[in-house]
Design an enzyme around this catalytic site. Structure first.
Site, PDB file in Angstrom:
ATOM      1  N   CYS A 108      33.027  45.813  50.318  1.00 49.11           N
ATOM      2  CA  CYS A 108      32.430  46.644  49.288  1.00 49.11           C
ATOM      3  C   CYS A 108      31.827  47.940  49.799  1.00 49.11           C
ATOM      4  CB  CYS A 108      32.349  45.692  48.157  1.00 49.11           C
ATOM      5  SG  CYS A 108      33.182  44.213  47.635  1.00 49.11           S
TER       6      CYS A 108
ATOM      7  N   HIS B 270      29.005  49.986  42.486  1.00 44.60           N
ATOM      8  CA  HIS B 270      30.286  49.458  42.989  1.00 44.60           C
ATOM      9  C   HIS B 270      30.901  49.030  41.923  1.00 44.60           C
ATOM     10  CE1 HIS B 270      33.294  46.813  44.586  1.00 44.60           C
ATOM     11  NE2 HIS B 270      32.584  45.745  45.064  1.00 44.60           N
TER      12      HIS B 270
ATOM     13  N   ASN C  72      37.583  44.687  40.711  1.00 47.16           N
ATOM     14  CA  ASN C  72      37.185  45.930  42.247  1.00 47.16           C
ATOM     15  C   ASN C  72      37.728  45.687  42.801  1.00 47.16           C
ATOM     16  OD1 ASN C  72      35.773  44.621  44.144  1.00 47.16           O
ATOM     17  ND2 ASN C  72      34.894  43.477  44.059  1.00 47.16           N
TER      18      ASN C  72
HETATM   19  O1  UT7 Z   1      32.333  42.882  45.886  1.00 45.90           O
HETATM   20  C1  UT7 Z   1      31.794  42.017  45.316  1.00 45.90           C
HETATM   21  C2  UT7 Z   1      32.575  40.897  44.738  1.00 45.90           C
HETATM   22  N1  UT7 Z   1      32.342  39.847  44.267  1.00 45.90           N
HETATM   23  C3  UT7 Z   1      31.806  40.046  42.923  1.00 45.90           C
HETATM   24  O2  UT7 Z   1      30.906  40.800  43.005  1.00 45.90           O
HETATM   25  C4  UT7 Z   1      31.265  38.421  42.437  1.00 45.90           C
HETATM   26  C5  UT7 Z   1      30.420  38.060  41.450  1.00 45.90           C
HETATM   27  N2  UT7 Z   1      30.377  37.050  40.465  1.00 45.90           N
HETATM   28  C6  UT7 Z   1      31.411  37.045  39.315  1.00 45.90           C
HETATM   29  O3  UT7 Z   1      30.755  38.235  39.477  1.00 45.90           O
HETATM   30  C7  UT7 Z   1      31.399  35.716  38.303  1.00 45.90           C
HETATM   31  O4  UT7 Z   1      30.145  34.273  39.014  1.00 45.90           O
HETATM   32  C8  UT7 Z   1      32.863  35.328  38.043  1.00 45.90           C
HETATM   33  C9  UT7 Z   1      33.582  36.433  36.876  1.00 45.90           C
HETATM   34  C10 UT7 Z   1      33.408  35.743  39.712  1.00 45.90           C
HETATM   35  C11 UT7 Z   1      32.864  34.437  37.240  1.00 45.90           C
HETATM   36  O5  UT7 Z   1      32.277  33.704  36.094  1.00 45.90           O
HETATM   37  P1  UT7 Z   1      31.113  32.894  36.333  1.00 45.90           P
HETATM   38  O6  UT7 Z   1      30.349  33.012  34.466  1.00 45.90           O
HETATM   39  O7  UT7 Z   1      30.195  32.612  37.441  1.00 45.90           O
HETATM   40  O8  UT7 Z   1      32.168  31.606  35.487  1.00 45.90           O
HETATM   41  P2  UT7 Z   1      31.655  30.477  36.883  1.00 45.90           P
HETATM   42  O9  UT7 Z   1      32.588  30.477  37.760  1.00 45.90           O
HETATM   43  O10 UT7 Z   1      30.614  29.689  36.963  1.00 45.90           O
HETATM   44  O11 UT7 Z   1      33.300  29.264  35.765  1.00 45.90           O
HETATM   45  C12 UT7 Z   1      32.832  29.320  35.043  1.00 45.90           C
HETATM   46  C13 UT7 Z   1      34.144  28.364  33.761  1.00 45.90           C
HETATM   47  C14 UT7 Z   1      35.116  27.656  35.145  1.00 45.90           C
HETATM   48  O12 UT7 Z   1      35.388  26.609  34.209  1.00 45.90           O
HETATM   49  P3  UT7 Z   1      34.614  24.898  34.334  1.00 45.90           P
HETATM   50  O13 UT7 Z   1      34.260  24.691  35.508  1.00 45.90           O
HETATM   51  O14 UT7 Z   1      33.056  26.043  34.141  1.00 45.90           O
HETATM   52  O15 UT7 Z   1      35.522  24.499  32.972  1.00 45.90           O
HETATM   53  C15 UT7 Z   1      35.853  28.232  36.066  1.00 45.90           C
HETATM   54  O16 UT7 Z   1      36.614  27.139  36.592  1.00 45.90           O
HETATM   55  O17 UT7 Z   1      34.745  29.335  33.730  1.00 45.90           O
HETATM   56  C16 UT7 Z   1      36.600  29.064  34.504  1.00 45.90           C
HETATM   57  N3  UT7 Z   1      36.804  30.110  34.987  1.00 45.90           N
HETATM   58  C17 UT7 Z   1      37.886  30.677  34.312  1.00 45.90           C
HETATM   59  N4  UT7 Z   1      38.374  30.210  32.720  1.00 45.90           N
HETATM   60  C18 UT7 Z   1      39.698  31.903  32.394  1.00 45.90           C
HETATM   61  C19 UT7 Z   1      36.875  31.214  36.224  1.00 45.90           C
HETATM   62  N5  UT7 Z   1      38.124  32.448  36.418  1.00 45.90           N
HETATM   63  C20 UT7 Z   1      38.718  32.258  35.370  1.00 45.90           C
HETATM   64  C21 UT7 Z   1      39.581  32.586  34.826  1.00 45.90           C
HETATM   65  N6  UT7 Z   1      39.836  32.531  33.123  1.00 45.90           N
HETATM   66  N7  UT7 Z   1      39.918  34.026  35.185  1.00 45.90           N
END
Ligand code: UT7
Length: 315
Positions: A108, A242, A272
């Site tokens: 990125c 970014h 992204n």
């Molecule tokens: O260019 C750099 C690249 N990447 C980034 O900058 C990403 C940085 N990180 C993030 O943006 C966030 O961590 C995410 C948006 C990817 C995820 O958000 P989060 O609040 O950290 O959620 P999580 O991964 O801890 O997941 C929480 C819950 C999980 O369910 P359980 O295990 O609590 O039942 C996931 O399975 O949300 C669930 N989940 C979703 N639910 C609905 C994860 N993705 C989704 C989704 N829709 N798309």
């Protein structure tokens, strides 16, 4: 150097969150508050090299330069159809550029790494007019059954033409190697001497850890670079961050103690798009006439590696 032209080219297909929820256990209600993303553009029948070529021709047109005026060409790309030749060579052949072509894969922050290299070549007297293209198709890296990654990304290409000048006031590159945080493998061919042991694994990401790295690296690098240049935040007109997640941008804003209006965003439309993100944002803001001469732009980007970078540019 000085940024004298920008351009971008975005795939026509816009995929909304509701379209994703038709085949994925996700929803607009989950995606918008956690990421800020409403739609992302996804490559269908377009070719990444054609988007890169179009973005570059738009930037060249704005700069008032022709292909033969370019004496160094850098292309930032994580993945494309070709292992060889490089994407820069493919785009150069379409544009008629015969300058040295180099691809970089810095994920990125690729645009900022490319700008740092361009400035170094310029200062060494090895280049006067540099073309940078960031062309990315991260939607081809994701497993579209994995809701934790595929909802985040969009495709696109953008370009900048840099000409002679003293307007890149400073750049700062940083690495904190941790290959297990964002990764993907693609298989290589087996040989009589080695069976391929690398199987294809689509994009994997430890989202929460990447989130923390992004906020920390961005704020640390921006503050360190401004200090190094003897500048204060009051002098900054715009932060070009970014576009990975609106909550990351909000946290950076909060830690830097800077107002909302200094942070243009377009993540709601694009998601992204890896290294193309910052440059698509720059081009959109530039074409809207947001910047005036003398404005100070602070760039910050972060991603796989883990890598991050910052740059301060006078418009
Ligand atoms: O260019 C750099 C690249 N990447 C980034 O900058 C990403 C940085 N990180 C993030 O943006 C966030 O961590 C995410 C948006 C990817 C995820 O958000 P989060 O609040 O950290 O959620 P999580 O991964 O801890 O997941 C929480 C819950 C999980 O369910 P359980 O295990 O609590 O039942 C996931 O399975 O949300 C669930 N989940 C979703 N639910 C609905 C994860 N993705 C989704 C989704 N829709 N798309």
């Amino acid at each position: 150097m000085r940024i004298i032209g920008t351009g971008s080219a975005i795939p026509k297909m816009a995929v909304t969150n509701d379209m994703l929820s038709q085949f994925l256990d996700t929803s607009d209600e989950w995606i918008v508050p956690r990421t800020g993303i409403r739609t992302r553009h996804v490559i269908t029948d377009e070719k990444l090299e054609d988007l890169g070529t179009l973005a570059a021709s738009r930037a060249l047109e704005m700069a008032g330069l022709r292909a033969e005026d370019i004496d160094f060409f850098l292309c930032s790309n994580v993945i494309c159809e070709y292992a060889t030749p490089s994407l820069s060579c493919i785009i150069a052949s379409k544009l008629g550029i015969t300058a040295p072509c180099i691809d970089i894969n810095c994920a990125c922050p690729g645009f900022l790494y490319a700008m740092d290299i361009a400035e170094t070549y310029y200062k060494a007297g090895k280049a006067r007019n540099v073309l940078i293209v960031c062309a990315e198709e991260p939607t081809k890296m994701c497993d579209w059954n994995d809701r934790s990654t595929c909802v985040l990304f969009g495709d696109g290409a953008a370009a900048a033409v840099l000409g002679p000048g003293e307007n890149i006031l400073g750049t700062r590159l940083h690495s904190q190697p941790a290959p297990d945080k964002i990764w993907e493998t693609i298989p290589l061919n087996s040989t009589p001497y080695s069976q391929t042991c690398t199987s294809a694994v689509p994009l994997q990401m430890k989202g929460r850890e990447v989130f923390k790295f992004a906020v920390n690296a961005s704020t640390t690098e921006v503050e360190a670079l401004l200090k190094e240049l003897g500048m204060t935040k009051e002098q900054v007109s715009w932060y070009m961050v970014h576009q990975a997640n609106i909550r990351i941008i909000d946290a950076i804003k909060q830690y830097l103690g800077e107002p909302e209006e200094k942070f243009p965003t377009n993540i709601h439309d694009h998601g992204n798009s890896s290294s193309a993100s910052c440059l698509i944002l720059l081009d959109e803001c530039n074409r809207k006439g947001l910047f005036k001469e003398g404005d100070i732009l602070v760039f910050s980007a972060f991603g796989a590696g883990l890598l991050s970078a910052a740059a301060v540019v006078r418009w």
